[in-house]
Design a protein around this motif. Structure first.
Motif, PDB file in Angstrom:
ATOM      1  N   GLN A 104      23.586   0.600  23.813  1.00  0.00           N
ATOM      2  CA  GLN A 104      22.542   0.250  22.857  1.00  0.00           C
ATOM      3  C   GLN A 104      21.968  -1.196  23.430  1.00  0.00           C
ATOM      4  O   GLN A 104      22.581  -2.109  23.512  1.00  0.00           O
ATOM      5  CB  GLN A 104      23.269  -0.094  21.410  1.00  0.00           C
ATOM      6  CG  GLN A 104      22.194  -0.007  20.397  1.00  0.00           C
ATOM      7  CD  GLN A 104      21.567   1.206  19.848  1.00  0.00           C
ATOM      8  OE1 GLN A 104      20.520   1.475  20.028  1.00  0.00           O
ATOM      9  NE2 GLN A 104      22.203   1.800  18.931  1.00  0.00           N
ATOM     10  N   SER A 163      20.453   2.493   9.662  1.00  0.00           N
ATOM     11  CA  SER A 163      20.414   3.352  10.720  1.00  0.00           C
ATOM     12  C   SER A 163      19.514   4.356  10.297  1.00  0.00           C
ATOM     13  O   SER A 163      19.490   5.025   9.283  1.00  0.00           O
ATOM     14  CB  SER A 163      21.788   4.007  11.075  1.00  0.00           C
ATOM     15  OG  SER A 163      22.690   3.092  11.371  1.00  0.00           O
ATOM     16  N   ILE A 164      18.526   4.853  11.153  1.00  0.00           N
ATOM     17  CA  ILE A 164      17.649   5.919  11.030  1.00  0.00           C
ATOM     18  C   ILE A 164      17.708   6.863  12.133  1.00  0.00           C
ATOM     19  O   ILE A 164      18.188   6.599  13.375  1.00  0.00           O
ATOM     20  CB  ILE A 164      16.149   5.383  10.718  1.00  0.00           C
ATOM     21  CG1 ILE A 164      15.626   4.866  12.109  1.00  0.00           C
ATOM     22  CG2 ILE A 164      16.011   4.334   9.596  1.00  0.00           C
ATOM     23  CD1 ILE A 164      14.222   4.269  12.078  1.00  0.00           C
ATOM     24  N   GLU A 165      17.504   8.216  11.777  1.00  0.00           N
ATOM     25  CA  GLU A 165      17.525   9.226  12.470  1.00  0.00           C
ATOM     26  C   GLU A 165      16.459  10.242  12.460  1.00  0.00           C
ATOM     27  O   GLU A 165      16.205  10.937  11.368  1.00  0.00           O
ATOM     28  CB  GLU A 165      19.080   9.998  12.488  1.00  0.00           C
ATOM     29  CG  GLU A 165      19.046  11.173  13.527  1.00  0.00           C
ATOM     30  CD  GLU A 165      20.378  11.623  13.382  1.00  0.00           C
ATOM     31  OE1 GLU A 165      20.490  13.114  14.276  1.00  0.00           O
ATOM     32  OE2 GLU A 165      21.185  11.512  12.543  1.00  0.00           O
ATOM     33  N   ASN A 166      15.510  10.107  13.326  1.00  0.00           N
ATOM     34  CA  ASN A 166      14.197  10.879  13.439  1.00  0.00           C
ATOM     35  C   ASN A 166      13.479  10.572  12.061  1.00  0.00           C
ATOM     36  O   ASN A 166      12.984  11.630  11.527  1.00  0.00           O
ATOM     37  CB  ASN A 166      14.405  12.500  13.570  1.00  0.00           C
ATOM     38  CG  ASN A 166      15.102  12.749  15.122  1.00  0.00           C
ATOM     39  OD1 ASN A 166      14.677  12.235  15.975  1.00  0.00           O
ATOM     40  ND2 ASN A 166      16.113  13.641  15.041  1.00  0.00           N
ATOM     41  N   GLN A 167      13.457   9.283  11.870  1.00  0.00           N
ATOM     42  CA  GLN A 167      12.762   9.012  10.453  1.00  0.00           C
ATOM     43  C   GLN A 167      11.798   7.892  10.878  1.00  0.00           C
ATOM     44  O   GLN A 167      11.838   7.274  11.941  1.00  0.00           O
ATOM     45  CB  GLN A 167      13.979   8.569   9.542  1.00  0.00           C
ATOM     46  CG  GLN A 167      14.750   9.609   9.092  1.00  0.00           C
ATOM     47  CD  GLN A 167      15.976   8.881   8.045  1.00  0.00           C
ATOM     48  OE1 GLN A 167      16.661   8.164   8.635  1.00  0.00           O
ATOM     49  NE2 GLN A 167      16.022   9.408   6.822  1.00  0.00           N
ATOM     50  N   SER A 182      15.523   1.878  21.115  1.00  0.00           N
ATOM     51  CA  SER A 182      14.850   3.342  21.093  1.00  0.00           C
ATOM     52  C   SER A 182      14.043   3.610  20.132  1.00  0.00           C
ATOM     53  O   SER A 182      13.504   4.625  19.980  1.00  0.00           O
ATOM     54  CB  SER A 182      16.261   3.948  20.971  1.00  0.00           C
ATOM     55  OG  SER A 182      17.025   3.539  19.817  1.00  0.00           O
ATOM     56  N   THR A 210      14.998   7.119  16.289  1.00  0.00           N
ATOM     57  CA  THR A 210      16.269   7.043  16.018  1.00  0.00           C
ATOM     58  C   THR A 210      16.951   5.663  16.446  1.00  0.00           C
ATOM     59  O   THR A 210      16.763   5.438  17.881  1.00  0.00           O
ATOM     60  CB  THR A 210      17.275   8.141  16.649  1.00  0.00           C
ATOM     61  OG1 THR A 210      16.713   9.432  16.077  1.00  0.00           O
ATOM     62  CG2 THR A 210      18.492   8.132  16.404  1.00  0.00           C
ATOM     63  N   GLY A 211      17.600   4.977  15.541  1.00  0.00           N
ATOM     64  CA  GLY A 211      18.420   3.733  16.165  1.00  0.00           C
ATOM     65  C   GLY A 211      18.766   2.820  15.010  1.00  0.00           C
ATOM     66  O   GLY A 211      18.878   3.238  13.687  1.00  0.00           O
ATOM     67  N   GLU A 212      18.933   1.465  15.363  1.00  0.00           N
ATOM     68  CA  GLU A 212      19.564   0.526  14.288  1.00  0.00           C
ATOM     69  C   GLU A 212      18.721  -0.523  13.968  1.00  0.00           C
ATOM     70  O   GLU A 212      17.841  -0.798  14.838  1.00  0.00           O
ATOM     71  CB  GLU A 212      20.983   0.029  14.555  1.00  0.00           C
ATOM     72  CG  GLU A 212      21.839   1.207  14.924  1.00  0.00           C
ATOM     73  CD  GLU A 212      23.110   0.549  15.637  1.00  0.00           C
ATOM     74  OE1 GLU A 212      24.231   1.066  15.918  1.00  0.00           O
ATOM     75  OE2 GLU A 212      23.225  -0.902  16.096  1.00  0.00           O
TER      76      GLU A 212
END
Length: 236
Positions: A104, A163-167, A182, A210-212
């Protein structure tokens, strides 16, 4: 010697100090003015904040400072013995978070950098004119980490990891501390200038992917405006 930062963050303090332990020959890059104390074996050295050599390196550092607000110089602490210790404190009251670099990598908002061990590095990544004009992320450049190691980031107030994922997520730009490389990001007004003035939200940062994302609970710009109003009254 792996030159990775050995650190402790005093959790008993509301606004913690960070102690970094250094073995002989180990080094750590620290934010200008962040040193609180150090042992005799630790030496602080000023270096130009740019790559290259000679006069060209100086001009690169000065140009970077002019367009991004980043200091022309960076402080490097190095120890001549195995028991070196240096203590650091952020410039604003808040928390300190350790970000592990490797798989990361992160981009940092202005003022978030506190320290980075000698096994990692960073570059100043150029931004689009639109992003730089809306500001908050270093003007025309944004600090972007590289390599493996530990980065210490400081906040104004408490810190929260999202944290988000494909958002997609929109955050007030002044609350953003750091985010994964990312993620795509877009700095803009909330809903046009008139709506932004009405809501008081101003500039926001919308992240995609997707990432932090690390955010801080307090807004330094709002705090400065409140303090400025009191100072204006006292001076009138």
């Amino acid at each position: 010697m792996d030159n990775r930062m050995k650190y402790t963050i005093d959790s008993n303090m509301q606004f913690p100090l960070v102690e970094v332990g250094l073995e002989k020959g180990e080094s750590v890059y620290i934010s200008r003015g962040s040193m609180v104390y150090h042992t005799p074996s630790v030496t602080l050295n000023t270096e130009l904040n740019a790559k290259g050599t000679g006069v060209g390196k100086l001009f690169k550092a000065m140009a970077r400072s002019a367009v991004s607000g980043e200091s022309t110089f960076i402080t490097k602490a190095i120890s001549s013995a195995d028991d070196g210790v240096i203590a650091l404190a952020p410039s604003t009251p808040g928390q300190v978070v350790a970000l592990e670099l490797g798989e990361q990598q992160y981009r940092l908002n202005d003022g978030a950098f506190l320290a980075m061990d000698g096994s990692a590095s960073y570059t100043m990544e150029s931004q689009s004119i639109g992003k730089s004009l809306f500001g908050g992320q270093g003007g025309f450049f944004v600090m972007t980490t590289q390599g493996e190691g530990v980065l210490l980031a400081n906040t104004f107030g408490s810190i929260k990891k999202i944290s988000i994922e494909n958002q997609s997520l929109t955050i007030d730009n002044a609350h953003v501390v750091a985010w994964s490389t990312s993620l795509d990001y877009n700095i803009h007004t909330e809903n046009g200038w008139i709506q932004s003035i009405g809501t008081g939200e101003g500039i926001v940062n919308t992240f995609h992917g997707t990432g932090e994302i690390y955010i801080q609970s307090l807004n330094l710009q709002t705090f400065a405006e409140i303090m400025g109003s009191y100072l204006d009254r006292s001076g009138s």
